[in-house]
Design an enzyme around this catalytic site. Structure first.
Site: not given
Ligand code: NAD
Ligand code: TYD
Length: 351
Positions: A134-136, A199, A88, A37, A161-163, A215, A159, A15, A39
């Site tokens: 991430t902020d998490e 979500l 992940e 990647d 904890a791993s980040k 929800v 998640y 994404f 994939l």
């Molecule tokens: P995503 O799950 O959409 O994409 C992850 C990508 O990594 C995928 O293309 C997947 O194929 C690839 N991948 C997974 N395991 C792999 C491996 N072992 N080797 C090579 N490629 C691998 O994730 P995203 O939402 O785009 O998040 C990207 C980064 O941003 C992550 O590090 C996530 O922790 C961070 N982040 C995400 C958010 C969010 O809201 N989505 C917010 C803050 C930070």
């Molecule tokens: P999510 O998009 O999984 O992001 P994160 O957990 O990393 O913040 O979830 C956003 C918020 O929405 C979170 O408080 C969990 C909630 N949520 C639901 O209520 N229902 C759902 O099916 C999902 C996926 C998330």
């Protein structure tokens, strides 16, 4: 044109990664962008169809946990910078399979750090390891307060904890081996190409298909939402202007309680789909809460704003509309990934 930088972007088919890859490929014709990647279910090369033939772009299929493979590609291509997004990324999946998160997010990051280090052997002039986090990692807030760059790490999900662990290793490599790094911790992203397990895209897909909107708990959980293209712009800025060894928080200045966000989404979807206003809201179903559910995330993004001049460019309403339009105009994309494995994931997660 002489190539100025060779940048390895990991997770570029996902994404956020796909938006970062596109921005860099288009904006910097003199940078060579390598997208690595594995994939997984979350990676999709369709996300990058429009730039796949660009002369400054190459895709490498591979897994960041494959030590020998990663060492080899560093020896071959001598990447001077890494923007590390591969991970992940979904909290619910981390609850059912935590080890997968340790493997990719912790071990995978270590393997990249080691390969970067051994490639440059301490000669780190003009080099950068940019770790996307991430902020998490900060855990949860109560009803008030904001996460700053000095907030203590206190992760609650496998998640986060791993980040958090991967962030610590990046920092530790900086301290121990002088590895040049920067870390950004961003809030929840939304926008085009997000896999429909998070979500917003999950609920858009369910509304299209008249399916219940699950929800968690009472819906009174708060997240700070940022449009993905604004995150990519922030990454570009930090990559070029961020100070080595620093952390920057990135957020949308945009807190929403889940239930309010879902109601806004329902209204916008009713309008777009020419449905009676109020019909999507009827799909809202309160379901069992997520274990260890963090109450509230909210970012103080004043450091990146004051030091680098970044602020989000779109309002939430604008970003949400762009997002909804994209999903409605890209139903084949949505349909192709909601077949097969997605169906069994959905069944297992939501019953
Ligand atoms: P995503 O799950 O959409 O994409 C992850 C990508 O990594 C995928 O293309 C997947 O194929 C690839 N991948 C997974 N395991 C792999 C491996 N072992 N080797 C090579 N490629 C691998 O994730 P995203 O939402 O785009 O998040 C990207 C980064 O941003 C992550 O590090 C996530 O922790 C961070 N982040 C995400 C958010 C969010 O809201 N989505 C917010 C803050 C930070
Ligand atoms: P999510 O998009 O999984 O992001 P994160 O957990 O990393 O913040 O979830 C956003 C918020 O929405 C979170 O408080 C969990 C909630 N949520 C639901 O209520 N229902 C759902 O099916 C999902 C996926 C998330």
């Amino acid at each position: 044109m002489s190539i100025k930088k060779k940048i390895l972007i990991t997770g570029g088919a996902g994404f956020i990664g796909s938006h970062v890859v596109r921005l860099f490929v288009k904006k910097y014709p003199n940078y060579h962008i390598f997208n690595l990647d594995a994939l997984t279910y979350a990676g999709n090369l369709e996300n990058l169809k429009d730039i796949e033939d660009a002369p400054n772009y190459a895709f490498i299929k591979g897994d960041i946990t494959d030590d020998v493979f990663i060492q080899n590609i560093f020896e071959t291509h001598k990447f001077d910078s890494v923007i590390h997004l591969a991970a992940e990324s979904h909290v619910d999946r981390s609850i059912s399979d935590p080890l997968a998160f340790v493997k990719t997010n912790v071990i995978g990051t270590m393997i990249l750090l080691n390969a970067f280090r051994s490639c440059w052997q301490g000669d780190f002039q003009e080099k950068l390891f940019y770790h996307i986090s991430t902020d998490e990692v900060y855990g949860t807030l109560g009803e008030t307060g904001l996460f700053t760059e000095t907030t203590s790490y206190d992760p609650n999900s496998p998640y986060s904890a791993s980040k958090a662990s991967s962030d610590h290793f990046v920092r530790a490599y900086g301290e121990t081996y002088n590895l040049p790094y920067v870390i950004t911790n961003c809030s929840n992203n939304y926008g085009q190409n997000q896999f429909p397990e998070k979500l917003i895209p999950l609920f858009i897909n369910n509304i299209i298909n008249h399916k219940p909107l699950p929800v968690y708990g009472d819906g009174n959980y708060t997240r700070d939402w940022l449009y993905v293209k604004d995150h990519a712009i922030a990454i570009d800025l930090v990559f070029h202007k961020g100070k080595l060894g620093e952390t920057y928080n990135i957020g949308g200045f945009n807190e929403w309680k889940n239930i309010d966000l879902v109601k806004l989404l329902c209204r916008q979807m009713d309008q777009k789909l020419n449905r009676e206003i109020g019909s999507s809201e009827k799909l809202i179903t309160f379901v069992k809460d997520r274990p260890g559910h963090d109450l509230r995330y909210a970012i103080d993004a004043s450091k990146i704003k004051d030091e680098l001049g970044w602020t989000p460019s779109v309002t939430f309403e604008e970003g949400l509309e762009l997002t909804i339009n994209w999903y409605l105009n890209n139903e084949p994309w949505l349909n192709s990934i909601t077949n097969g494995a997605y169906k069994s994931y959905y069944q297992k997660q939501y019953g």
